[in-house]
Scaffold this motif. Structure first.
Motif, PDB file in Angstrom:
ATOM      1  N   PHE A   1       0.841  -1.197   0.000  1.00  0.00           N
ATOM      2  CA  PHE A   1       0.000   0.000   0.000  1.00  0.00           C
ATOM      3  C   PHE A   1       0.876   1.247   0.000  1.00  0.00           C
ATOM      4  O   PHE A   1       1.017   1.928   1.021  1.00  0.00           O
ATOM      5  N   PRO A   2       1.483   1.582  -1.141  1.00  0.00           N
ATOM      6  CA  PRO A   2       2.438   2.695  -1.183  1.00  0.00           C
ATOM      7  C   PRO A   2       1.796   4.082  -1.107  1.00  0.00           C
ATOM      8  O   PRO A   2       2.507   5.079  -1.132  1.00  0.00           O
ATOM      9  N   TYR A   3       0.466   4.151  -1.006  1.00  0.00           N
ATOM     10  CA  TYR A   3      -0.155   5.477  -0.908  1.00  0.00           C
ATOM     11  C   TYR A   3       0.108   6.126   0.452  1.00  0.00           C
ATOM     12  O   TYR A   3      -0.165   7.310   0.635  1.00  0.00           O
ATOM     13  N   HIS A   4       0.595   5.372   1.451  1.00  0.00           N
ATOM     14  CA  HIS A   4       1.073   5.951   2.704  1.00  0.00           C
ATOM     15  C   HIS A   4       2.594   5.841   2.747  1.00  0.00           C
ATOM     16  O   HIS A   4       3.166   4.844   2.284  1.00  0.00           O
TER      17      HIS A   4
ATOM     18  N   GLU B   1      -7.565  12.112  -1.167  1.00  0.00           N
ATOM     19  CA  GLU B   1      -8.004  11.387  -2.350  1.00  0.00           C
ATOM     20  C   GLU B   1      -7.557  12.094  -3.627  1.00  0.00           C
ATOM     21  O   GLU B   1      -7.616  13.317  -3.722  1.00  0.00           O
ATOM     22  N   PRO B   2      -7.127  11.326  -4.625  1.00  0.00           N
ATOM     23  CA  PRO B   2      -6.766  11.932  -5.910  1.00  0.00           C
ATOM     24  C   PRO B   2      -7.994  12.526  -6.597  1.00  0.00           C
ATOM     25  O   PRO B   2      -9.128  12.149  -6.307  1.00  0.00           O
ATOM     26  N   GLU B   3      -7.757  13.435  -7.509  1.00  0.00           N
ATOM     27  CA  GLU B   3      -8.851  13.996  -8.301  1.00  0.00           C
ATOM     28  C   GLU B   3      -9.382  12.930  -9.248  1.00  0.00           C
ATOM     29  O   GLU B   3      -8.642  12.065  -9.716  1.00  0.00           O
ATOM     30  N   VAL B   4     -10.676  12.985  -9.517  1.00  0.00           N
ATOM     31  CA  VAL B   4     -11.314  12.029 -10.420  1.00  0.00           C
ATOM     32  C   VAL B   4     -12.130  12.783 -11.460  1.00  0.00           C
ATOM     33  O   VAL B   4     -12.406  13.980 -11.326  1.00  0.00           O
TER      34      VAL B   4
ATOM     35  N   ARG C   1     -11.965   6.834  -1.368  1.00  0.00           N
ATOM     36  CA  ARG C   1     -12.954   6.500  -0.344  1.00  0.00           C
ATOM     37  C   ARG C   1     -14.338   7.058  -0.699  1.00  0.00           C
ATOM     38  O   ARG C   1     -15.331   6.367  -0.632  1.00  0.00           O
ATOM     39  N   THR C   2     -14.378   8.330  -1.054  1.00  0.00           N
ATOM     40  CA  THR C   2     -15.653   8.989  -1.355  1.00  0.00           C
ATOM     41  C   THR C   2     -15.760   9.383  -2.822  1.00  0.00           C
ATOM     42  O   THR C   2     -16.857   9.578  -3.330  1.00  0.00           O
TER      43      THR C   2
END
Length: 318
Positions: A25-28, A72-75, A106-107
């Motif tokens: 989980f490299p996002y942290h 969260e990244p942009e979507v 997440r959202t």
């Protein structure tokens, strides 16, 4: 916020908790995972652990996120409802929009957005985050089960467009097997083989050439998957030597995906990929609803890159 569980399997058996977390989980960052362990947000088999605890085969590691801590990244929120019935929603999903919560998302997901208007909506099937096109949601569990059974029985027919590298100039019915690529450093990567191998599943896909853009050396391909395996189209096109434009995992160089995970979309990566996302589009879906004796057929628009390079695509589609 929902907690997440991972069952420890090779190649992670024997690794420490912190090594497993930072690899998978490299996002942290390393320091963030250390903080979360100290905060009691990581458990193994239900017990709090230290960062240096060794993991064994079959251990269940649980991660409880801190609400709002993951940025969260942009979507791309440009989804649209193509058709709505009493039972189903047929939605056109843009590229760069995940279907449901996972990882850093997440959202900012299609399901989360739809739930604001349809609180009990349930996905019947899924598309990869970067794949655009049509996807179906059910309004009740009963409807989901009914249509999902048709998927399982191969009574739902889907058609895709793919922009690929090279001159794809002949119709191909590709029959073979697909399963996890044990030789890949990417844990989610699948591999196609004409021969059966351990834990593989049969897969069949029909590929039809539509048009070739000589200046860019790219082709537009019409795709009819007969089976519905994970990453089936992408892995099959890579096997054939025609990887999809923008595909990080099944592109010309596998380590592009690892570079993207570690460094994000750099200018050099985008130049090598050609596009920021994989140019695969779920164009249409069809099935017979024998309950009302009606053929259900819904199709989407096509993606802008396709119109740009192949403006006359309608003249060639089977």
């Amino acid at each position: 916020m929902t907690s997440y569980q991972s069952v420890i399997r090779p190649p992670y058996v024997g690794k420490t908790v912190i090594d497993f977390l930072k690899e998978k989980f490299p996002y942290h960052s390393f320091s963030e995972w250390e903080f979360l362990i100290q905060e009691g947000r990581i458990r193994v088999n239900g017990e709090l652990v230290s960062s240096e605890k060794q993991l064994f085969n079959g251990n269940v590691l649980e991660y409880e996120p801190i609400p709002g801590r993951i940025k969260e990244p942009e979507v791309n929120v440009g989804y649209s409802i193509l058709k709505e019935t009493d039972e189903f929603l047929f939605v056109e999903k843009p590229g760069n929009l995940p279907m449901h919560p996972a990882g850093r998302y997440r959202t900012q997901t299609l399901l989360s957005f739809l739930e604001k208007q349809y609180p009990k909506i349930i996905p019947v099937h899924r598309l990869d985050r970067e794949t655009s096109g049509i996807v179906i949601f059910a309004k009740t569990e009963e409807s989901r089960k009914w249509l999902q059974k048709k998927f399982e029985n191969r009574q739902v027919f889907k058609e895709y467009f793919a922009l690929v590298h090279g001159n794809f100039n002949e119709e191909i019915q590709l029959n073979g097997y697909i399963g996890k690529d044990i030789h890949s450093a990417i844990r989610k990567k699948m591999v196609f083989s004409p021969n059966q191998f351990p834990e593989s599943k049969s897969c069949q896909t029909q590929f039809l050439p539509v048009s070739y853009h000589e200046a860019e050396n790219i082709s537009l391909v019409f795709v009819r998957p007969i089976t519905g395996r994970i990453h089936q189209i992408r892995a099959s096109l890579l096997f054939l030597g025609f990887p999809i434009l923008g595909d990080k995992m099944y592109g010309k160089r596998e380590t592009i995906f690892l570079d993207f995970v570690n460094h994000g979309m750099t200018d050099s990566l985008q130049k090598e990929l050609g596009f920021e996302r994989q140019l695969l589009h779920a164009y249409s879906i069809r099935y017979m609803d024998e309950r009302i004796n009606q053929d259900v057929f819904v199709k989407t628009n096509v993606f802008p890159e396709m119109e740009l390079y192949f403006p006359n695509w309608k003249n060639y589609v089977p």
